[in-house]
Design an enzyme around this catalytic site. Structure first.
Site, PDB file in Angstrom:
ATOM      1  N   TRP A   1       0.892  -1.119  -0.069  1.00 40.15           N
ATOM      2  CA  TRP A   1      -0.142   0.018  -0.108  1.00 40.15           C
ATOM      3  C   TRP A   1       1.026   1.272   0.202  1.00 40.15           C
ATOM      4  O   TRP A   1       0.408   2.186  -0.704  1.00 40.15           O
ATOM      5  CB  TRP A   1      -0.921  -0.021   1.186  1.00 40.15           C
ATOM      6  CG  TRP A   1      -1.772   1.246   1.257  1.00 40.15           C
ATOM      7  CD1 TRP A   1      -3.354   1.406   0.596  1.00 40.15           C
ATOM      8  CD2 TRP A   1      -1.551   2.356   1.863  1.00 40.15           C
ATOM      9  NE1 TRP A   1      -3.659   2.352   1.028  1.00 40.15           N
ATOM     10  CE2 TRP A   1      -2.835   3.288   1.630  1.00 40.15           C
ATOM     11  CE3 TRP A   1      -0.496   3.034   2.752  1.00 40.15           C
ATOM     12  CZ2 TRP A   1      -2.838   4.613   2.242  1.00 40.15           C
ATOM     13  CZ3 TRP A   1      -0.519   4.198   3.095  1.00 40.15           C
ATOM     14  CH2 TRP A   1      -1.676   5.100   2.864  1.00 40.15           C
ATOM     15  N   HIS A   2       2.061   1.060   0.607  1.00 42.78           N
ATOM     16  CA  HIS A   2       2.847   2.307   0.905  1.00 42.78           C
ATOM     17  C   HIS A   2       3.486   2.692  -0.339  1.00 42.78           C
ATOM     18  O   HIS A   2       3.923   4.032  -0.601  1.00 42.78           O
ATOM     19  CB  HIS A   2       3.880   2.113   1.904  1.00 42.78           C
ATOM     20  CG  HIS A   2       3.029   2.422   3.276  1.00 42.78           C
ATOM     21  ND1 HIS A   2       2.472   1.496   3.956  1.00 42.78           N
ATOM     22  CD2 HIS A   2       2.990   3.642   3.872  1.00 42.78           C
ATOM     23  CE1 HIS A   2       2.152   2.054   5.073  1.00 42.78           C
ATOM     24  NE2 HIS A   2       2.424   3.330   5.185  1.00 42.78           N
ATOM     25  N   GLY A   3       3.755   1.843  -1.207  1.00 45.11           N
ATOM     26  CA  GLY A   3       4.589   2.059  -2.415  1.00 45.11           C
ATOM     27  C   GLY A   3       4.955   1.194  -3.248  1.00 45.11           C
ATOM     28  O   GLY A   3       5.090  -0.082  -2.810  1.00 45.11           O
TER      29      GLY A   3
END
Lengths: 473, 540
Positions: free
Chosen positions: A327-329
């Site tokens: 989700w973060h990257g």
């Protein structure tokens, strides 16, 4: 548009608040919603018309398809539900992960000796700001409506406002529809709540302008040199980044909650003293609460949570942490960071938790912070190799070359002050943002807030370094 | 009743609080009025204008542009910025300007000055100073050939005189690489026989005798006080008088108290953009001619801002005739009546050097201790690459015209030398029964072809010494019989002893063609063993 920018503070916010209050008090609430939607659109348009068109398209698709879902039943309803999920997740994957996936696919085939002789026609896809946040908000709405937890929103303006409301649009917190639905339809604004919102906004603004930006300069200076040639600087850089990401993100949440408060909305808290945690499990109950609870409610529990045996529980946990990383990257270091946190969570569940409870609090705190700090190194570095090199520097106790101009020039009295204040506030459990000036008389407290506000605004006027880490997600 | 009053007071308090909050948000409404009373100092950089169209709007480029424009210009910004800087400076002792460092006792420094002083930046290499010395010696020689004098004027660094006030944090960076740039430069100038004047020496002597009350540097400034600058200029004049062919006269410098800082005594303080003006004892300088010189040679000054407080006074006193004061990226002419700016520090082609250097009798290069690493910003190399501006090469052209195959050849810049076996810097030489033209750096040849000839000219570094050379550059100008330039280009000769074609009869003309070839040094390199041989062969 960044909250801590002159254009937001001195142009967008005053205009928005005037229009909003005027429409709220002198016209109908619907008019206030419409005003807020228009201003939120302008806010998002500031990041580019293309991004705005993507967002509007996804809002319209979800609005109409969810209405349709409610009219269907049986297989058709389920098929349409899955189609909506596919569209939303597909939109996120396309904009955020397609380059990463195609690059790695080509790399994989290259490694096994297969020359695919193709090039993907994606080019340089620009990531729409806040896509991960608004996609998760929309998904929660779609899932909750499908399972009958909330009623479908028939009013397009209200639904669009839920997704696009500018305080939480681009960096969270991830607001669930069920938490805010009633306020979108009917809310009241009192002086008391506006005052609370203003105070919360001031605290967030000051945290961002002073604490996050000041320690962030050192973090940038050290990380840009791979941790430098000194283990002291490497640790200092990692600690500064640990503080920067916390104050940066929590400041944004404070400002979002404060802005919501000024306009009669109540967003849930996103942080609860994460650096006071005594285990990684506890850390995740305190850090980015809206994301971890989202994964808990929409992934972990539907997968079976901890009800289907230990092995399944650990598997579910691994999935959740892997998804958290993703989700973060779209990069391996984020995936590794998720797995890394998942690993420690599982180790703690396996029994290490009991050890942590027996040892003095100091040790469990140190353990948690070391794991978290090293985790942030993966998060901050440009790739895993760079992160490993940085961590190696942190533990190369023999190398201590302090002669580094890029770092030393950032050592200002303000930096040391912000570092001390930042560390104290981060690990002191009872200091909440909105209670910054407690134990003093109310007029004095208000005066202190105004002074902090004025100084922060003055400081902002000359700031050239003003990044917002969570914008990229 | 009491409860009602208390409620009223709460509402009142809350309203005042919110009013204060909103009054800050609405600063742009009244900030313009406040800003009238303040102004910002410093360099203004203009932003590239982004036009409004679908592409810039879709990508967000236009919005970013608007954002920046608002951030730089919103009403009230000037006051807010100054108030912010004042808080940082007064309450935290922090510099709001990243190029200004606040030392102990609020002594202000430019960062470069400290870094060079404590050797956080290593001094330049021996090779750098060898090249610099050799370049200066060559330039001095070139200038001398046309009767010009070259001087180097060294100015002091604040960090060396107030080392004890350098912030402790910076002392972490202190290193010991042995000799500093300043020490190395002095040695280099001495070894190469360059006429140089070190102002540090006269300052030291004057300080010992308490010559002036004015401090050499004010705590608030990066430049030397004018009293000391002009005093050094007066001593420099004395030095020039002692070795120059000109009688330049003598001047005297005195100081008087001033109520306000004299520019640039508080330049660093100004660049902090604070609300409160600086305090201190300020001094003004006065330079008087005590003995008028019988000569008023033309002068060309090239250097940095320290010239503004020193050498400029000599021009203002009428010591010199025609004068050019070329400081950083701007220059003054005619006793500071005319002012021009260049587009950059090294945009020398925008300057009429042919006239300004050409007419000068004395050329002075000023260098500050902290700026030795980029002394004159390439000006020395530029002059060496364009020897015509010094009037040297072109004034001593050989008169003889020789036959070279079907062409007529003429050499320029021919000088005796013991640095190559032929004893001259340019001329025809015979090797293995083949006639070649020889060129050394700063010599030139002019070849005249008639219209029927089809020739190719090629060149290389003399093979026997090629490995010791760092290469050379040939500047080629092709002209028609009316002196109209048909083509102009540069050829780089590497030290790999391969022939490089310099000219082939590609120019379509029915008339006579002249090819001028000037041999130059590789930029920043040494001219050692750069013996270029040129041959003329029939084109295939």
């Amino acid at each position: 548009m960044v909250f801590s920018s002159a254009v937001f503070i001195f142009a967008f916010l005053p205009v928005t608040l005037i229009l909003y209050y005027v429409s709220f008090h002198f016209m109908h609430e619907r008019c206030a919603n419409f005003t807020l939607l228009v201003m939120s659109s302008i806010f998002y348009l500031w990041g580019g018309l293309n991004n705005f068109l993507v967002l509007v398209t996804i809002i319209l698709i979800n609005y109409f398809l969810v209405l349709l879902i409610c009219r269907l039943d049986g297989l058709g309803r389920r098929a349409l539900f899955l189609l909506v999920l596919l569209i939303d997740i597909g939109n996120l994957v396309f904009f955020k992960y397609i380059n990463f996936l195609s690059d790695n696919l080509l790399l994989f085939f290259n490694k096994i000796g297969v020359d695919l002789q193709i090039s993907f026609p994606f080019g340089n896809i620009v990531l729409p700001i806040g896509i991960s946040f608004y996609t998760f908000q929309i998904l929660s709405y779609v899932i909750d409506v499908y399972y009958g937890r909330v009623d479908v929103q028939k009013n397009l303006v209200r639904f669009a406002l839920y997704v696009m409301m500018f305080p939480q649009l681009i960096a969270g917190p991830i607001v669930r529809y069920k938490d805010i639905n009633s306020e979108i339809e009917n809310r009241r604004i009192s002086l008391e709540e506006v005052e609370y919102g203003v105070k919360r906004f001031i605290v967030g603004f000051a945290k961002k302008v002073f604490l996050a930006n000041t320690v962030g300069k050192i973090a940038d200076a050290v990380f840009s040199q791979g941790g430098s040639n000194s283990f002291l600087y490497a640790w200092l850089g990692a600690i500064c980044y640990t503080l920067q990401i916390f104050y940066d993100f929590s400041a944004y949440s404070d400002m979002a909650i404060g802005l919501g408060g000024m306009m009669g909305f109540h967003f849930l808290e996103n942080f609860d003293h994460p650096y006071c945690a005594l285990s990684i499990q506890e850390f995740w109950r305190r850090w980015h609460i809206s994301l971890s609870s989202w994964f808990r409610d929409y992934v972990y529990i539907p997968l079976g949570g901890n009800r289907k045996g230990k092995v399944k529980t650990y598997l579910n946990l691994s999935v959740v942490f892997l998804l958290t990383g993703i989700w973060h990257g779209a990069a391996w270091q984020f995936i590794f960071w998720g797995i890394y946190h998942g690993f420690f969570s599982i180790v703690e569940r396996l029994g290490f938790n009991r050890v942590l409870k027996k040892v003095p609090t100091f040790f469990s705190h140190i353990y948690t912070m070391v794991v978290v700090i090293i985790g942030w190194v993966f998060f901050r570095a440009n790739n895993i190799k760079e992160a490993l090199h940085y961590i190696e520097r942190m533990f190369s106790f023999h190398s201590n070359d302090l002669q580094n101009y890029a770092i030393v020039k950032e050592f200002s009295p303000l930096f040391w002050l912000c570092l001390c204040v930042g560390l104290i506030l981060a690990v002191k459990k009872n200091v909440k943002g909105q209670q910054l000036f407690k134990n003093i008389s109310i007029p004095l407290e208000r005066g202190a807030y105004i002074l902090l506000w004025l100084i922060s605004v003055m400081y902002l006027s000359g700031v050239s370094y003003n990044p917002f880490i969570y914008f990229q997600f | 009743m009491k409860k009602g009053l208390s409620k009223f007071s709460t509402i009142k308090g809350r309203s005042i609080f919110l009013l204060c909050f909103f009054s800050v948000l609405f600063i742009p409404l009244y900030g313009g009025f406040i800003d009238r009373f303040f102004q910002l100092d410093g360099v203004v950089k203009s932003r590239e204008v982004v036009s409004l169209n679908y592409h810039t709007l879709a990508s967000g480029e236009y919005q970013t542009y608007l954002n920046s424009k608002w951030e730089d210009n919103f009403p009230g910004r000037v006051f807010l910025l100054k108030a912010r800087n004042q808080i940082l400076y007064s309450a935290l002792g922090e510099s709001p300007n990243q190029n200004v460092i606040i030392g102990k006792h609020k002594y202000l420094y430019g960062s470069d000055y400290i870094l060079y002083e404590i050797q956080a930046v290593p001094p330049e290499t021996e090779e750098y100073f060898e090249n610099l010395g050799s370049s200066l010696a060559t330039l001095s020689e070139l200038l001398a050939q046309s009767g010009k004098e070259l001087y180097v004027f060294i100015t002091p660094s604040k960090a060396r005189y107030f080392r004890e006030n350098i912030p402790s944090t910076y002392m972490i960076l202190q290193a010991d690489y042995g000799k500093t740039n300043y020490e190395k430069l002095c040695e280099c100038l001495k070894e190469n026989g360059i006429n140089y004047f070190d102002s540090n020496e006269v300052i030291k002597e004057a300080q010992e005798h308490n010559e002036f009350k004015a401090p050499l540097f004010h705590a608030t400034g990066i430049h030397w006080n004018k009293v000391w600058g002009e005093y050094s200029a007066a001593c420099f004049l004395e030095y020039m008088n002692s070795i120059s062919k000109y009688d330049l006269g003598a001047v005297n410098v005195s100081e008087t108290k001033s109520l306000k800082p004299i520019d640039p005594d508080a330049d660093l303080y100004s660049s902090l953009n604070l609300l409160v003006p600086p305090k201190g004892d300020w001094y003004a300088a006065k330079m008087d001619v005590v003995k008028a010189g019988s000569d008023h040679p033309n002068v060309f000054f090239r250097g940095g801002s320290f010239m503004g407080q020193s050498l400029s006074a000599l021009i203002s006193c009428g010591i010199f005739g025609e004068n050019t004061h070329f400081e950083n990226y701007y220059y003054f002419r005619n006793n500071y009546k005319d002012y021009q700016e260049l587009s950059g520090f090294t945009a020398y082609e925008e300057l009429n050097l042919d006239q300004y250097v050409g007419e000068a009798d004395i050329v002075v290069l000023e260098v500050n201790e902290a700026a030795i690493a980029h002394m004159s910003w390439g000006f020395i190399d530029y002059l060496l690459a364009h020897p015509e501006y010094t009037d040297a090469v072109w004034n001593i052209a050989s008169e003889s015209q020789e036959e070279w195959g079907n062409a007529k050849i003429r050499f320029e810049g021919v000088r005796d030398t013991d640095l190559n076996p032929w004893g001259v810097t340019a001329g025809l030489i015979c090797e293995d029964n083949q006639k070649y033209a020889l060129l050394n750096p700063f010599s030139a040849m002019s070849i005249e072809f008639d219209q029927e000839t089809q020739e190719t000219i090629r060149a290389r570094i003399y093979p026997e010494v090629a490995e010791f050379s760092d290469g050379a550059v040939l500047r080629v100008v092709i002209r028609d019989e009316n002196e109209k330039v048909l083509s102009e280009y540069e050829c780089k000769l590497s030290n790999e002893s391969e022939w490089t074609t310099v000219f082939s009869d590609m120019i379509e003309t029915d008339n006579r063609v002249t090819v001028d070839i000037t041999c130059l040094n590789e930029e920043g390199g040494s001219d050692s063993c750069d013996w270029v041989i040129v041959e003329c062969i029939k084109s295939n």
